[in-house]
Enzyme design. Sequence first.
Site, PDB file in Angstrom:
ATOM      1  N   HIS A   1      -9.457  -8.260  24.387  1.00 14.35           N
ATOM      2  CA  HIS A   1      -8.927  -9.145  25.420  1.00 14.35           C
ATOM      3  C   HIS A   1      -9.943 -10.213  25.852  1.00 14.35           C
ATOM      4  O   HIS A   1     -11.113 -10.111  25.571  1.00 14.35           O
ATOM      5  CB  HIS A   1      -8.347  -8.366  26.603  1.00 14.35           C
ATOM      6  CG  HIS A   1      -9.312  -7.542  27.413  1.00 14.35           C
ATOM      7  ND1 HIS A   1      -8.949  -6.920  28.577  1.00 14.35           N
ATOM      8  CD2 HIS A   1     -10.613  -7.241  27.235  1.00 14.35           C
ATOM      9  CE1 HIS A   1      -9.979  -6.280  29.069  1.00 14.35           C
ATOM     10  NE2 HIS A   1     -10.992  -6.450  28.288  1.00 14.35           N
ATOM     11  N   GLU A   2      -9.428 -11.257  26.477  1.00 20.43           N
ATOM     12  CA  GLU A   2     -10.251 -12.412  26.895  1.00 20.43           C
ATOM     13  C   GLU A   2     -10.997 -13.051  25.737  1.00 20.43           C
ATOM     14  O   GLU A   2     -12.144 -13.478  25.886  1.00 20.43           O
ATOM     15  CB  GLU A   2     -11.243 -12.001  28.006  1.00 20.43           C
ATOM     16  CG  GLU A   2     -10.618 -11.476  29.276  1.00 20.43           C
ATOM     17  CD  GLU A   2      -9.869 -12.545  30.077  1.00 20.43           C
ATOM     18  OE1 GLU A   2      -9.848 -13.716  29.672  1.00 20.43           O
ATOM     19  OE2 GLU A   2      -9.265 -12.165  31.110  1.00 20.43           O
ATOM     20  N   GLY A   3     -10.342 -13.146  24.581  1.00 17.99           N
ATOM     21  CA  GLY A   3     -10.990 -13.727  23.406  1.00 17.99           C
ATOM     22  C   GLY A   3     -11.586 -12.634  22.552  1.00 17.99           C
ATOM     23  O   GLY A   3     -12.548 -11.985  22.957  1.00 17.99           O
TER      24      GLY A   3
ATOM     25  N   ARG B   1     -15.032 -13.517  31.458  1.00 20.55           N
ATOM     26  CA  ARG B   1     -15.699 -12.865  30.318  1.00 20.55           C
ATOM     27  C   ARG B   1     -16.921 -12.065  30.767  1.00 20.55           C
ATOM     28  O   ARG B   1     -17.250 -11.046  30.162  1.00 20.55           O
ATOM     29  CB  ARG B   1     -16.037 -13.917  29.252  1.00 20.55           C
ATOM     30  CG  ARG B   1     -14.771 -14.385  28.552  1.00 20.55           C
ATOM     31  CD  ARG B   1     -14.957 -15.470  27.521  1.00 20.55           C
ATOM     32  NE  ARG B   1     -13.667 -15.714  26.852  1.00 20.55           N
ATOM     33  CZ  ARG B   1     -13.399 -16.728  26.034  1.00 20.55           C
ATOM     34  NH1 ARG B   1     -14.341 -17.609  25.757  1.00 20.55           N
ATOM     35  NH2 ARG B   1     -12.213 -16.851  25.478  1.00 20.55           N
TER      36      ARG B   1
END
Lengths: 601, 601
Positions: free
Chosen positions: B443-445, B300
């Site tokens: 993306h990535e949460g 992140r």
Amino acid sequence: MTAPASNPLISDRDVDFQLYEVLDTESLCKLPAFADHSRETFTLFLDSTRRFARDVLFPTYRLMDAEPPVFRDGRVHVHPLMRKLYPQLVELGLLSATRPAEVGGQQLPLTVYSLASAYLMAANLSAYGFVGLTTGAAHLIEAFGNAWLKDTFMSRMYRGEWTGTMALTEPQAGSSLADVRTRATLAADGTYLITGSKIFISGGDQDFTENVVHLTLARIEGSPPGTRGLSLFAVPARRPEGGRLVDNDVRVAGAIHKIGWKGIPSLALNYGEGGDCRGWILGEPGRGLSQMFQMMNEARIMVGLNGVATASVAYQEALAYAQNRPQGRPSWEKDATRPQHPIIEHADVRRMLLRQKAIVEGGLSLLAAASWQSDVAAHGKTEEERKRAGLLLDLLVPLAKTFPAEKGFEANTLAVQVHGGYGYSTEYLPEAWLRDQKLNSIHEGTTGIQGLDLLGRKAMAAGGAALQAFSEEVEATVERARRAGVDPAWGDALSKAMQQVTELTMDLGAAGMAGEVERMLRHSAHYMELFSVLAVAWRWLAQAAAAQEGIARGGGDRGFYEGKLAAAQYWLHTELPRVSTLVSLCRSGEDSYTRMRPEWF
Amino acid sequence: MTAPASNPLISDRDVDFQLYEVLDTESLCKLPAFADHSRETFTLFLDSTRRFARDVLFPTYRLMDAEPPVFRDGRVHVHPLMRKLYPQLVELGLLSATRPAEVGGQQLPLTVYSLASAYLMAANLSAYGFVGLTTGAAHLIEAFGNAWLKDTFMSRMYRGEWTGTMALTEPQAGSSLADVRTRATLAADGTYLITGSKIFISGGDQDFTENVVHLTLARIEGSPPGTRGLSLFAVPARRPEGGRLVDNDVRVAGAIHKIGWKGIPSLALNYGEGGDCRGWILGEPGRGLSQMFQMMNEARIMVGLNGVATASVAYQEALAYAQNRPQGRPSWEKDATRPQHPIIEHADVRRMLLRQKAIVEGGLSLLAAASWQSDVAAHGKTEEERKRAGLLLDLLVPLAKTFPAEKGFEANTLAVQVHGGYGYSTEYLPEAWLRDQKLNSIHEGTTGIQGLDLLGRKAMAAGGAALQAFSEEVEATVERARRAGVDPAWGDALSKAMQQVTELTMDLGAAGMAGEVERMLRHSAHYMELFSVLAVAWRWLAQAAAAQEGIARGGGDRGFYEGKLAAAQYWLHTELPRVSTLVSLCRSGEDSYTRMRPEWF
């Protein structure tokens, strides 16, 4: 995954609500100009327009986005579908719908036309763009042209035989019209020889009608510098000569590769490379800019409608997606073997959808209100009524242009976000509408210019009379909401914000009169922001009032009205409090970007 | 129009400032893990990275954006330039720069690596993407794989011979990892037979190395439902067998047509269609999600850096454009025959640029701070120090991921706006960076998930110890600023906002403990917004302090420091006051979107 229901583009129920519950659009028929109209004729026009938008226009959108116009051998070839679409758009009576009967128009109120045209914009904004531009150009000739120009140019444009453009911008000048260099030299026959270059000319060439008329700002030789020296000319791509059309020496120099609005070309044009480009002046020399600006309110309302429409079609798509896409479970559901829930059940997805609804329907309501003032300004019964409406119109236009452009872009971004990873792909449409939307903060006066116009001109107009009239409208809405039984705290909050904005405006005006122009205009962007929040809060309170009235009448529409009340609550609780913070900022003397020097960045 | 100066991507002066004036990065070398390093080795690494980014990588960006990977005959063919670029990226030592010497790494602090990698992301985020993904996947094997996996997979990945991916998402599950269905069945030889489908797998195939290893979440037969039943597997596209690589039955099912990040493919993968896909488990069964999440902070941070880098390169482009593009005149210049001024002289253009600067440099400072805590969390001297840094890191990561994604997108939008009509065309690059940036909120949460993570988990962590540690960091910065001679009102405002956020957090936490989880989390999006504003205000106060210290030292950098102070002033005066408004909103009980029903929309 279930396919979403067919996209309605704009909610029919909401359009009816705005026209006949929030506003009383039938009452416009009491004005002589609209005396031949009735709710029935409005409905006929709306129905044919929305049907065409859904059945014919929307299915062409993706095709035209994927295959932009091609510039080849000096001519622009638009998508072949336009050859079929344009005559059908003409057939709907769009080109002269709001124009008087004597030029072949239907004398339809702009209020009705605006909401009808929003469907077309939501369906395929580029295809409609040719219509909007042609109407605007023809309207200029109607207003300022002589009988020959009306007969030769305007009538063909209103009949759909020729199209039109607005040709203001030049490569070296951009937004600075004072620096327009295109030259006009009086010829022996009373026409003018035109030479110069224009850029970003939307619809500047096409291959589905035989001619294009460019309404062109140019400087007559010997005219003063600056905007005072500009005159307005009708410059056709091909000119009538000896009973036929001959080339008028307007060359396409190149096409801009736009990121959206891909169905309509944006061109660089060169006039008079061969020394044989003729223009016909409209009205008096030196009046060009003021003539152009008499059409600006309608042009900017059209941009605002494009913003609302583009946000609306994406919102409808995101709503259908969220109702149909299962993913995850509510926090109380711990059992991972149970089926997943539609994402609309997640609070943050609902927040994103409600924010889109608040922007889209608040924006549509603002555009309807601005269009209403335009109708009254043009056709009101008394001079006083027309003048007051004109002031309100002038004040509302920068807001009605900018709010949908800026917050509509945010709504379009949220529509992408609701779609998750799919939203980031060209397999889904929200990304295309996001690209389309971005133009609305740039064309017809950038957001920065709208902010200067709002604060420096419109909010100060007529010694405060414009702001006073707006404040009266707000108070009338507060009173209506109170009578309807809307939570009085909402009206109180709106009144308080209105009062803060009035006081801020007076103080900034005083600074301007004291010669502190920089300090007056320093926070024009924040002023635009806070006034937009206020104006949309006004529209949401009006909608809350109409919803409460609807609930009181009873009937089966309770859910629709509850949704309106929830969206009104959202705006009044979440956005309206920002006005106070922004007013403080505008008063604070905060000077970071004015004192920032270019070399410090 | 003059061509803008060559784009610096990221300001070197600012990177030095963040590393050695705002932070004291040299002091990290006192930690045993970084004992072999010094400012000189940092500079060597930074210099080679930024030179490569500017001279080699940036010139490839537009080419790779214009020609995305092609999916043909079951294989993905990326842009041919990648064949040259990847070995050069490997040569720079990027793949294992932060990893320990025993796996061939350089043991470089993440703080230095983060700022160096930002140049590569700003130059060509897709090309760098292959590196970042491979490092992350190899790092997972390093942490949880057995000796054979490290020897066979990890070492080849760190050496640049194979690439790697993270394979979490599935078509029916999206963000809901509890619903992952990919199955793993233990085979006689101790490997697992894998069957299932993944989607949005970045770098899921390419044609510039001989193999790709997918770090794949799957469910071992008989495992419990939900996330507890997930295990982590290394699943190569081709598996080693009898001294050579044989097909491992991982098929590319299709490519997503992304709107940005066009140099790196995003794929749908099918595992085990032919019943012959082998996976190697990492560590114990049922630990998959927790293993994956041990890498999530770095992943992140990398997304946040991508956000900052993408905003930065666009900001630099807009700045050069605004300094070179003449248009219009200041309001005091009434003579239209005088030359036009560069648009940077218009207050609103300067506002847009200063806002971009505040977002870009505030974001970079936030990422540097988060990376710093990551270094201390991993390598701090005492257990207590490491634990505190770990809490701070966990708290900062959702902010450091989301702020650059969301406000970076706004900065990228402003970069388009500064370019006017040209910004709306593909002839200029800002539109491409705008497209790139949008992915970072997904993306990535997603941003929504980050908000829930921040409020529901990170801000409440360790009984308030994380928030307490953050508050101490803020107070230390306030004290430093006071000592440096920064206007004490700035520090007071920051302290007050910190206090408001602390109290809000405690009250929301109490609501959650009382079982009112919905009310606690209802405003998680607004909480993310207000905490982001606060955290970036903290970074701007730190920068203001460092700038005042720099001014006090004297020397020729006055302009740079003045720019820092102006941007700090902008953020503290314009953004920080919003915290109070947003805190009130979170406390208000406002429930419009939670009570809104799907059928009311």
